[in-house]
Design an enzyme around this catalytic site. Structure first.
Site, PDB file in Angstrom:
ATOM      1  N   ASP A   1      37.879  43.888  41.955  1.00  0.00           N
ATOM      2  CA  ASP A   1      36.811  43.937  41.152  1.00  0.00           C
ATOM      3  C   ASP A   1      35.449  44.087  42.103  1.00  0.00           C
ATOM      4  OD1 ASP A   1      38.029  42.936  38.813  1.00  0.00           O
ATOM      5  OD2 ASP A   1      38.449  41.075  39.411  1.00  0.00           O
TER       6      ASP A   1
ATOM      7  N   HIS B   1      41.899  36.617  47.175  1.00  0.00           N
ATOM      8  CA  HIS B   1      42.861  36.495  46.200  1.00  0.00           C
ATOM      9  C   HIS B   1      44.022  35.419  46.384  1.00  0.00           C
ATOM     10  CE1 HIS B   1      45.878  38.310  43.670  1.00  0.00           C
ATOM     11  NE2 HIS B   1      44.830  38.906  43.010  1.00  0.00           N
TER      12      HIS B   1
HETATM   13  N1  CMC Z   1      33.991  33.501  48.956  1.00  0.00           N
HETATM   14  C1  CMC Z   1      33.903  32.494  49.984  1.00  0.00           C
HETATM   15  N2  CMC Z   1      34.951  31.768  50.135  1.00  0.00           N
HETATM   16  C2  CMC Z   1      36.031  31.912  49.489  1.00  0.00           C
HETATM   17  C3  CMC Z   1      36.234  33.224  48.391  1.00  0.00           C
HETATM   18  C4  CMC Z   1      35.077  33.621  48.191  1.00  0.00           C
HETATM   19  N3  CMC Z   1      35.360  34.590  47.434  1.00  0.00           N
HETATM   20  N4  CMC Z   1      37.513  32.991  47.909  1.00  0.00           N
HETATM   21  C5  CMC Z   1      38.108  31.853  48.581  1.00  0.00           C
HETATM   22  N5  CMC Z   1      37.234  31.246  49.518  1.00  0.00           N
HETATM   23  C6  CMC Z   1      37.643  30.290  50.502  1.00  0.00           C
HETATM   24  C7  CMC Z   1      37.633  28.834  49.469  1.00  0.00           C
HETATM   25  O1  CMC Z   1      36.550  28.185  49.753  1.00  0.00           O
HETATM   26  C8  CMC Z   1      38.768  28.275  50.475  1.00  0.00           C
HETATM   27  O2  CMC Z   1      38.104  27.684  51.788  1.00  0.00           O
HETATM   28  P1  CMC Z   1      38.739  26.080  52.188  1.00  0.00           P
HETATM   29  O3  CMC Z   1      40.123  26.409  52.439  1.00  0.00           O
HETATM   30  O4  CMC Z   1      37.909  25.776  53.391  1.00  0.00           O
HETATM   31  O5  CMC Z   1      38.666  25.176  51.109  1.00  0.00           O
HETATM   32  C9  CMC Z   1      39.891  29.365  50.959  1.00  0.00           C
HETATM   33  O6  CMC Z   1      39.176  30.666  50.961  1.00  0.00           O
HETATM   34  C10 CMC Z   1      40.895  29.588  49.999  1.00  0.00           C
HETATM   35  O7  CMC Z   1      40.474  29.744  48.572  1.00  0.00           O
HETATM   36  P2  CMC Z   1      40.932  29.167  47.300  1.00  0.00           P
HETATM   37  O8  CMC Z   1      40.002  28.975  46.372  1.00  0.00           O
HETATM   38  O9  CMC Z   1      41.575  27.852  47.760  1.00  0.00           O
HETATM   39  O10 CMC Z   1      42.237  30.217  47.078  1.00  0.00           O
HETATM   40  P3  CMC Z   1      42.677  30.404  45.630  1.00  0.00           P
HETATM   41  O11 CMC Z   1      44.058  31.358  45.858  1.00  0.00           O
HETATM   42  O12 CMC Z   1      42.860  29.377  44.872  1.00  0.00           O
HETATM   43  O13 CMC Z   1      41.611  31.390  44.729  1.00  0.00           O
HETATM   44  C11 CMC Z   1      40.152  33.247  44.089  1.00  0.00           C
HETATM   45  C12 CMC Z   1      41.620  32.789  44.853  1.00  0.00           C
HETATM   46  C13 CMC Z   1      40.345  34.766  43.751  1.00  0.00           C
HETATM   47  C14 CMC Z   1      40.160  32.515  42.940  1.00  0.00           C
HETATM   48  C15 CMC Z   1      39.394  32.966  45.071  1.00  0.00           C
HETATM   49  O14 CMC Z   1      39.181  33.821  46.060  1.00  0.00           O
HETATM   50  C16 CMC Z   1      37.799  33.509  44.554  1.00  0.00           C
HETATM   51  O15 CMC Z   1      37.169  32.429  43.770  1.00  0.00           O
HETATM   52  N6  CMC Z   1      37.230  34.643  44.591  1.00  0.00           N
HETATM   53  C17 CMC Z   1      36.087  35.267  43.948  1.00  0.00           C
HETATM   54  C18 CMC Z   1      36.443  35.506  42.452  1.00  0.00           C
HETATM   55  C19 CMC Z   1      37.403  36.867  42.662  1.00  0.00           C
HETATM   56  O16 CMC Z   1      36.926  37.898  43.164  1.00  0.00           O
HETATM   57  N7  CMC Z   1      38.285  36.922  41.415  1.00  0.00           N
HETATM   58  C20 CMC Z   1      39.027  38.331  41.516  1.00  0.00           C
HETATM   59  C21 CMC Z   1      40.458  38.047  41.897  1.00  0.00           C
HETATM   60  S1  CMC Z   1      41.266  39.800  41.859  1.00  0.00           S
HETATM   61  C22 CMC Z   1      41.165  40.059  40.103  1.00  0.00           C
HETATM   62  C23 CMC Z   1      42.246  39.307  39.273  1.00  0.00           C
HETATM   63  O17 CMC Z   1      43.416  39.779  39.486  1.00  0.00           O
HETATM   64  O18 CMC Z   1      41.909  38.768  38.414  1.00  0.00           O
END
Ligand code: CMC
Length: 428
Positions: free
Chosen positions: A363, A306
């Site tokens: 989720d 998240h």
């Molecule tokens: N699985 C594997 N690696 C992950 C995941 C994951 N679910 N989420 C983040 N990472 C890694 C990502 O690869 C990155 O690694 P690095 O720093 O080496 O590049 C690091 O963790 C930080 O991730 P980010 O994508 O820069 O973080 P963000 O804040 O931009 O993204 C997120 C947050 C929710 C989009 C992401 O965690 C994700 O894609 N999760 C899966 C989708 C999901 O479950 N979304 C629902 C969110 S909760 C409901 C809502 O409110 O919408």
């Protein structure tokens, strides 16, 4: 307090910027005059360090895993409150008295029907249309039906359109489901609760009485509470940005629905259950964990991670407990839930997930309950949209009532060609 300042030095010249303090949470550096004074912009794609507005609705402490609505912890609201009560709280700032709650529920109940002409709108969609596609279209179309509540400068119009959106969303979502399965639409039944009415419109048929299972009604209501609001997330910011131009509320909420649909946001509940089905059995979990860690593989663990929570999402805690309650009440034993539990355990013990502070989010477990209740995966995000509508509407109202509100208009770091002369076709 008013004297707290941040200093910025650029090429030897220093400027002061005021620091603003909220009631809790990080202070913010007020950079509204930055461009005017320095000729520079800030650069923050994804808004990782940017507060886009002042808000008194919802507070998240992502490090501690805290979520408060108007100060009340989500765990307490999920345990003791109802979705209608939380809706009132978000919209009005305080929990309602018994009379206020009665009046609010009555008002919402009186707006649950859709304009009859809207029914025909559905038939323009293919039967296999995704419910979110239908939701975007039908909610946007409300502005073509309810002209008497689209004057955003009139507080009464804003109040009525807010109530209409909250009230009609269950009818719209249930009809999207009915259309997909080829069953007749059911009109709302105003003798039922908000959530009971939605369950009946979704799973009932005109040929017989629909009996609402009390445990399912309670769980569904709790799921709605868990999704009601979540401060300035992508879809809420979309609603605010759309609203900042003066667009009518129905159009703004349709924009929010479109944003919510993506798998990084509300679409994650559907993607997560599909992922759990794909994993299938616990012995395959390590393979998927390795995939999620592999930088060359786009696969991510859906329902994990998240932007704000760097700790367990408090909504996931309640959701996991609710899965057990629903399974016990319905006598369900779903191997997918066991896979989810083991996936969570393995991921939480893995260095990659520990270092990056990736925890289950709301989720991760919602799909298990929703499919036990009988919803197809394609409906999951539509249910999120239904519940989040109250948050969107409350945030939109807060924005419109803010005297300092201006149109949202981010700037950019331009990296394209500088000015050049047009080249005629024959010379290219
Ligand atoms: N699985 C594997 N690696 C992950 C995941 C994951 N679910 N989420 C983040 N990472 C890694 C990502 O690869 C990155 O690694 P690095 O720093 O080496 O590049 C690091 O963790 C930080 O991730 P980010 O994508 O820069 O973080 P963000 O804040 O931009 O993204 C997120 C947050 C929710 C989009 C992401 O965690 C994700 O894609 N999760 C899966 C989708 C999901 O479950 N979304 C629902 C969110 S909760 C409901 C809502 O409110 O919408």
């Amino acid at each position: 307090m008013a004297d707290k300042k941040a200093q910025l030095t650029i090429e030897g010249e220093t400027w002061d910027f005021p620091i603003m303090e909220g009631s809790t949470g990080p202070d913010v550096v007020d950079i509204r005059k930055l461009y005017g004074q320095t000729g520079k912009f800030t650069f923050d794609p994804g808004y990782k360090s940017t507060a886009s507005c002042e808000s008194s609705l919802t507070y998240i402490d992502g490090n501690k895993g805290v979520l408060l609505h108007r100060g009340y912890p989500i765990g307490q609201l999920a345990e003791h409150s109802s979705f209608m009560e939380v809706s009132y709280l978000l919209l009005n700032g305080e929990l309602p008295s018994a009379d206020e709650l009665y009046d609010f529920e009555n008002t919402i109940t009186r707006h649950t029907m859709l304009h009859e002409q809207l029914m025909t709108f559905y038939r323009g969609f293919r039967r296999d249309a995704h419910p979110m596609a239908i939701m975007c279209g039908v909610v946007g179309a409300l502005s073509a039906f309810y002209h008497d509540s689209t004057d955003i400068s009139d507080p009464e119009h804003r109040r009525i359109s807010s109530h209409r959106l909250i009230a009609k969303m269950p009818t719209i979502a249930a009809m999207a489901y009915k259309y997909a399965v080829g069953q007749p639409f059911l009109y709302p039944d105003n003798s039922l609760s908000y959530t009971g009415n939605f369950l009946r419109m979704t799973f009932g048929v005109p040929a017989e009485e629909y009996e609402i299972h009390p445990a399912v009604e309670k769980a569904m209501d709790r799921i709605f509470i868990l999704h009601a609001d979540h401060e300035q997330n992508a879809s809420t910011s979309t609603v605010r940005l759309a609203g900042s131009s003066g667009a009518n509320p129905f159009a703004c909420i349709a924009a929010g629905i479109a944003c919510l649909w993506g798998p990084a946001h509300g679409g994650a509940n559907e993607a997560c259950l599909n992922m759990l089905h794909e994993i299938g059995t616990p012995d395959r979990i390590p393979h998927y964990i390795e995939r999620a860690k592999d930088k060359n593989d786009p696969f991510r663990l859906m329902g994990f991670g998240h932007r704000v929570y760097k700790n367990y999402d408090p909504r996931a805690t309640v959701m996991q407990k609710t899965v057990r309650e629903v399974f016990d009440a319905l006598g369900v034993n779903d191997p997918v839930f066991e896979t989810a539990l083991q996936l969570e355990e393995m991921a939480l013990n893995d260095d990659y997930f520990k270092e990056k502070k990736l925890f289950p989010n709301v989720d991760f477990y919602s799909g298990a309950i929703l499919s036990a209740i009988g919803f197809p995966t394609t409906m999951f995000t539509a249910l999120f949209a239904l519940a989040r509508t109250v948050g969107w509407v409350a945030q939109w109202n807060e924005m419109i009532s803010d005297p300092g509100q201006v149109i949202g208009r981010p700037r950019q770091l331009y990296t394209g060609p500088t000015q050049r002369d047009y080249v005629p076709l024959e010379k290219r």
